[in-house]
Write an enzyme that holds these catalytic residues in place. Structure first.
Site, PDB file in Angstrom:
ATOM      1  N   LEU A  19       0.832  -1.197   0.000  1.00  0.00           N
ATOM      2  CA  LEU A  19       0.000   0.000   0.000  1.00  0.00           C
ATOM      3  C   LEU A  19       0.867   1.248   0.000  1.00  0.00           C
ATOM      4  O   LEU A  19       0.528   2.254  -0.636  1.00  0.00           O
ATOM      5  CB  LEU A  19      -0.924  -0.006   1.225  1.00  0.00           C
ATOM      6  CG  LEU A  19      -1.850   1.210   1.332  1.00  0.00           C
ATOM      7  CD1 LEU A  19      -2.785   1.299   0.137  1.00  0.00           C
ATOM      8  CD2 LEU A  19      -2.636   1.180   2.631  1.00  0.00           C
ATOM      9  N   TYR A  20       1.989   1.211   0.715  1.00  0.00           N
ATOM     10  CA  TYR A  20       2.915   2.340   0.701  1.00  0.00           C
ATOM     11  C   TYR A  20       3.328   2.668  -0.730  1.00  0.00           C
ATOM     12  O   TYR A  20       3.284   3.824  -1.166  1.00  0.00           O
ATOM     13  CB  TYR A  20       4.147   2.011   1.544  1.00  0.00           C
ATOM     14  CG  TYR A  20       5.276   3.001   1.389  1.00  0.00           C
ATOM     15  CD1 TYR A  20       5.178   4.274   1.933  1.00  0.00           C
ATOM     16  CD2 TYR A  20       6.445   2.661   0.704  1.00  0.00           C
ATOM     17  CE1 TYR A  20       6.208   5.193   1.794  1.00  0.00           C
ATOM     18  CE2 TYR A  20       7.483   3.565   0.562  1.00  0.00           C
ATOM     19  CZ  TYR A  20       7.360   4.829   1.105  1.00  0.00           C
ATOM     20  OH  TYR A  20       8.381   5.735   0.963  1.00  0.00           O
ATOM     21  N   ALA A  21       3.717   1.639  -1.484  1.00  0.00           N
ATOM     22  CA  ALA A  21       4.124   1.839  -2.874  1.00  0.00           C
ATOM     23  C   ALA A  21       2.965   2.384  -3.706  1.00  0.00           C
ATOM     24  O   ALA A  21       3.148   3.263  -4.551  1.00  0.00           O
ATOM     25  CB  ALA A  21       4.622   0.528  -3.466  1.00  0.00           C
TER      26      ALA A  21
END
Length: 459
Positions: A262-264
């Site tokens: 999700l960060y990416a």
């Protein structure tokens, strides 16, 4: 790879008094008593009746409670009124004077006046300090959240304060604060480094990534596009956007539509949002894909940092392995090299072409890899740390979990070399040596207290 509407200036307010245009005599009841009524009794009764009528007909909510919902933090009515009377933790003549002083260009003719978001963070502190050293005007912004020990962020803030950089405590999603900062200072550049970092933490608090990395970026770009003049934007994307890409080394031309975390995904979303603001509003925007940044004053959630801590404490160090015991490797990039890339990106950003939210022509939109081009197995990272702290690590090999981490990263920096003159020069051994020296000093650890197996250390 994983590596924050109030009054613009607090002032006085007054509740408006109700105005009645009817003459009091027109409101008098017609009395038909055979005896005179004393005037005092009559007017007392009239005043009481008027008070009751006003109380019953007036709105239940008071004017102070409508100043800003953001100030109402108590569920009780009295708590709401008390919270509503509070002013934001910024503003006022003294505050504005300090903001202007920090952002003023001093020793660099033609220098930049830069807003650095995330200034109390790892990369943010180093970038802000480097800009200040060369004579640029620098103002910091940070919300000091608790993702990791805030005392480390406060220590970075103190370092910047001694260097003459004022770090405003506030959130990038506070539109009123951002508008105020742009009103007080005509920034030439914004280095946007504030973000919710970390790949694994997204499994625990996914909303924080959308709040900071997506909504927060939009908030900063909104403030920038409305400014007159518009500043140029340099912001931190991430090497994580390459996700499941298997081509190495990673190039800016490679696919970035298969994020592994999700960060990416939020960082990739940021790159698309940047395109929109460049296209519609003429903002000059430069994105930087950082590759595993490390060094002094680093983040405690990064492997090199907690590996050092655990080795010194004699705790097992978990080393991830890929399928069939495959090596996990990272393109570790020393902080000084990253800072040089950030400053070069700022110097080559080009000007935004809009003003007051109106585009007047095309503006630059670019993205660069900032890495070291030399992927190193995590096992070698541990070996170097063992030699530097003179303690044998207790190694524990574990299968890489499905938490968004990728098996390797490797930067192709040809574009940054050509366009920015970016040339990383720090080897992993040299960089880790500087980090360990800082770590031991910051946490007041003496290696003389350790035996060769690391059984007696605490920090």
């Amino acid at each position: 790879m994983d590596v924050d509407d109030a009054p613009s200036t607090p002032g006085k307010w007054k509740m408006e008094k109700p105005h009645h245009r009817h003459h009091p005599r027109l409101l008098l009841p017609r009395w038909h008593h055979s005896y005179p009524v004393p005037k005092l009794v009559f007017w007392s009764f009239f005043a009481l009746a008027l008070f009751i009528a006003l109380f019953l007909l007036s709105p239940r909510s008071s004017a102070p409670a409508r100043i800003s919902d953001s100030f109402a933090s108590s569920s009780s009515s009295s708590g709401v009124r008390r919270a509503a009377l509070q002013m934001p933790p910024w503003g006022g003549p003294a505050w504005e004077k300090r903001v202007r002083s920090s952002a003023r260009v001093r020793r660099n003719p033609g220098g930049a006046s830069v807003l650095v978001t995330g200034a109390a963070g790892f990369v943010g502190m180093h970038v802000a300090a480097a800009l200040k050293r060369r004579g640029d005007g620098v103002l910091g912004l940070d919300n000091f959240n608790g993702y990791y020990d805030p005392s480390l962020k406060r220590a970075r803030q103190a370092l910047l304060d001694r260097a003459g950089v004022f770090v405003v405590e506030g959130d990038i999603n506070d539109g009123a604060l951002l508008r105020k900062l742009f009103d007080v200072v005509p920034f030439t550049h914004v280095v946007h480094l504030a973000a919710q970092a970390g790949v694994r933490h997204a499994l625990v608090d996914p909303a924080s990534y959308v709040h900071s990395n997506v909504a927060g970026l939009v908030s900063v770009l909104e403030a920038a596009k409305d400014a007159d003049p518009q500043p140029a934007i340099v912001w931190a994307s991430s090497s994580s956007v390459y996700g499941l890409n298997s081509r190495v080394p990673f190039s800016e031309a490679d696919r970035t539509d298969r994020p592994a975390s999700l960060y990416a995904a939020t960082k990739k979303a940021g790159e698309e949002i940047a395109h929109v603001y460049n296209h519609i509003y003429g903002l000059s925007i430069t994105g930087l894909r950082f590759f595993t940044v490390y060094g002094p004053w680093g983040r405690p959630d990064m492997a090199y940092f907690f590996f050092t801590r655990d080795i010194l404490r004699g705790k097992p160090v978990s080393i991830f392995e890929g399928p069939d015991h495959a090596t996990v490797a990272r393109d570790f990039t020393y902080i000084d090299d990253i800072v040089k890339g950030c400053l070069a990106a700022l110097d080559h950003a080009g000007k935004s072409t809009g003003s007051g939210g109106k585009k007047r022509g095309p503006a630059p939109l670019r993205i660069y890899n900032l890495g070291n081009t030399s992927p190193v197995p995590v096992t070698k990272l541990v070996s170097i740390l063992e030699r530097l702290v003179k303690v044998k690590a207790v190694r524990k090999f574990v299968k890489m979990p499905r938490n968004g981490d990728v098996q390797f990263t490797h930067a192709n920096i040809t574009f940054a070399q050509k366009e920015l003159g970016y040339h990383p020069t720090t080897s992993l051994h040299t960089g880790l040596k500087k980090f360990v020296r800082w770590y031991l000093e910051y946490y007041s650890i003496s290696l003389s207290k350790n035996d060769s197996k690391g059984r007696s250390i605490s920090s």
